[in-house]
Design an enzyme around this catalytic site. Structure first.
Site, mmCIF file in Angstrom:
data_model
loop_
_atom_site.group_PDB
_atom_site.id
_atom_site.type_symbol
_atom_site.label_atom_id
_atom_site.label_comp_id
_atom_site.label_asym_id
_atom_site.label_seq_id
_atom_site.Cartn_x
_atom_site.Cartn_y
_atom_site.Cartn_z
ATOM 1 C CB SER A 68 -0.974 -0.038 1.190
ATOM 2 O OG SER A 68 -1.982 0.927 1.046
ATOM 3 C CD GLU B 8 -5.359 -4.275 -4.059
ATOM 4 O OE1 GLU B 8 -5.614 -3.697 -2.979
ATOM 5 O OE2 GLU B 8 -4.234 -4.729 -4.340
ATOM 6 C CG HIS C 221 -5.806 -2.302 0.048
ATOM 7 N ND1 HIS C 221 -4.879 -2.250 -0.962
ATOM 8 C CD2 HIS C 221 -5.374 -1.412 0.996
ATOM 9 C CE1 HIS C 221 -3.946 -1.365 -0.658
ATOM 10 N NE2 HIS C 221 -4.213 -0.855 0.529
#
Length: 530
Positions: A218, A336, A443
């Site tokens: 990330s 995600e 995610h």
């Protein structure tokens, strides 16, 4: 919270956070025994005493730089001072200053500035005589939250026979504010100072400073993008891993834009004069700065392009061949966007309805692209509107940028590509464990298969444990210096082939190489919208 739909800006300026909070959990350190036989290591700054654990050894909270407070605020980090005696390294240091954050252990505002620490995890066999490869991990958190302690990689270190270092870096205004007369990019400079610490000290922990892999997820993956393009980190790592970090095609803000934004922030604290803004802000308390930061979001705190630390946009550096010429592993997750959809709607008790779907797409992507997305992601193809919105959001911010950046990266060296696609993935520790929502391979989901997020070992089925072992081999072989591979599994392909390795449990079809992700994620639409 995660970036809500109403705050989504053009993709190049959106910074994706690590995950969404919904439960309060306490970080659980690795089981350890200390006292007699506790490991001692002499660093360049002094002795540290760590712990032996069920997985190996760990040394926590070792300073790599002086506290960036007072006159050292908004300046490049300075090497840590030496100490006398033996420093206890059995507990984590301070988190860097941040407001309340959505993840476990970050429920309160943190005002500490003395936070520039590293944590070192070694397998049982590591010794000063050994020369094990090293992975340096940069944590996620939208550049506004999180800490090195959020990821406990001790099992990964043992399974892959590597030394793992995790690091803290300045966040929010402290790490990303750009003002006239300052260099900006203080978080980037912190990460580089941590790499210098590794170069100087890691051999004392059994690591090989010539075999360092820089990795992150990330915002941490975004940091790896920036470091690849930064001259300041050149030569301090031999490979890189980017996990869900290419949102916005790794782009930062140009210096003019960053300074304008920085001066607007300074004015909120009564420091409106450009020539004296930095000095004025140094006189403010950390709490005052954090309180002024409330209401800003991920897009407000990102790397500044233009200057010695980051001369050009990362993709420009990749394409021109001026970025670091090291092997890169780059990938994203197949679903995600689902966690972002949940955080924008369901988390607040207002699930997205069929009637509100078109407006949500327009709000997120603009009128033209929103209308095209409505046709590309029809509600008839999804169980509920939130899932359709999550598919569009994830494809725009993660899947398609990853494929585009793969091509840019290939201009300067080998690029190995993957997509984590285990739809049965256990929920990430900060997600609501009883939510009526299918998060799938959303995610941060892959972190459950590599580490212990927040020190919590996820509950896994036998098939999931098999995938854990396979991923440890893919990541571990790459850190050890080869192409990513796993016994009995397909090799992770190089970008030149146009293919990507999908990581899945056996029941879902197993690991397989595919060339169909560009179409599957509707990248024709999103590439034209860049």
């Amino acid at each position: 919270m995660i970036v809500p739909a109403r705050l989504v800006r053009p993709v190049r300026r959106v910074l994706a956070p690590l995950a969404v909070a919904a439960v309060v959990l306490s970080p659980l350190p690795a089981t350890a025994t200390s006292g007699v036989g506790a490991p001692l290591v002499r660093t360049a700054d002094g002795w540290v005493r760590g712990e032996r654990t069920a997985e190996g050894r760990q040394f926590l909270g070792i300073p790599y730089a002086q506290a960036p407070s007072g006159d050292l605020r908004w300046r490049a980090p300075r090497p840590s001072a030496r100490w006398h005696g033996v420093k206890d390294a059995t507990s984590y240091g301070n988190d860097c200053a941040q407001n309340t954050y959505w993840a476990p252990g970050h429920e309160k505002q943190q005002t500490a500035e003395d936070c520039l620490d590293v944590n070192v995890y070694t397998p049982p066999a590591a010794s000063r005589r050994g020369k094990l490869p090293v992975m340096v991990w940069i944590h996620g958190g939208a550049n506004i939250g999180g800490a090195a302690r959020d990821i406990v990689p001790d099992t990964f270190a043992r399974a892959t026979n590597t030394v793992v270092v995790s690091l803290n870096y300045r966040l929010g205004a402290a790490g990303f504010l750009t003002l006239p007369g300052t260099t900006g990019n203080f978080a980037l400079l912190d990460q580089q100072q941590a790499l210098r610490w590794v170069q100087t000290n890691i051999g004392r922990f059994g690591g090989d400073r010539h075999r360092v892999t820089l990795a992150g997820e990330s915002a941490g993956g975004g940091a790896v993008c920036a470091q690849l393009a930064s001259p300041g980190s050149r030569g301090m790592y031999r490979a890189a891993v980017i996990q869900s970090g290419t949102y916005g095609d790794c782009a930062g803000r140009n210096r003019e834009e960053a300074e304008k934004s920085g001066l607007a922030f300074a004015a909120k604290l009564g420091c409106a004069q450009p020539a004296s803004a930095a000095a004025c802000l140094r006189g403010k308390s950390t709490k005052e700065i954090l309180d002024a930061q409330k209401g800003t979001g991920a897009a407000d705190w990102t790397y500044t392009v233009g200057g010695a630390s980051l001369p050009q946009q990362p993709t420009e550096a990749f394409a021109s061949g001026e970025a670091a010429r090291v092997p890169v592993m780059n990938g994203a997750n197949s679903n995600e966007g689902l966690v972002f959809a949940y955080d924008s709607f369901d988390r607040w008790g207002t699930p997205l309805t069929a009637d509100g779907y078109a407006k949500a797409l327009t709000s997120a992507f603009g009128a033209k692209t929103g209308a095209e997305a409505l046709a590309t992601y029809p509600l008839s193809s999804y169980e509920r509107p939130g899932y359709a919105y999550g598919a569009a959001f994830g494809d725009r911010l993660f899947a398609c940028p990853a494929l585009r950046v793969d091509q840019s990266l290939a201009a300067r060296g080998p690029v190995y590509t993957y997509e984590f696609a285990d739809r049965t993935s256990p929920l990430f520790a900060s997600l609501p464990q009883n939510a009526d929502f299918d998060f799938g391979a959303t995610h941060a989901a892959e972190l459950n298969y590599l580490f212990k997020p927040y020190g919590i070992a996820p509950r896994l089925t036998a098939e999931q444990r098999a995938l854990v072992d396979q991923m440890a081999q893919y990541w571990g072989s790459f850190v050890h210096g080869s192409a990513p591979r796993s016994a009995g599994q397909p090799a992770m392909p190089r970008q030149e082939s146009g293919a990507v390795l999908r990581l899945r449990t056996t029941a879902a079809g197993g690991n397989a190489v595919t060339s169909g992700l560009h179409a599957a994620h509707h990248c024709g639409l999103w590439d034209s919208a860049v």
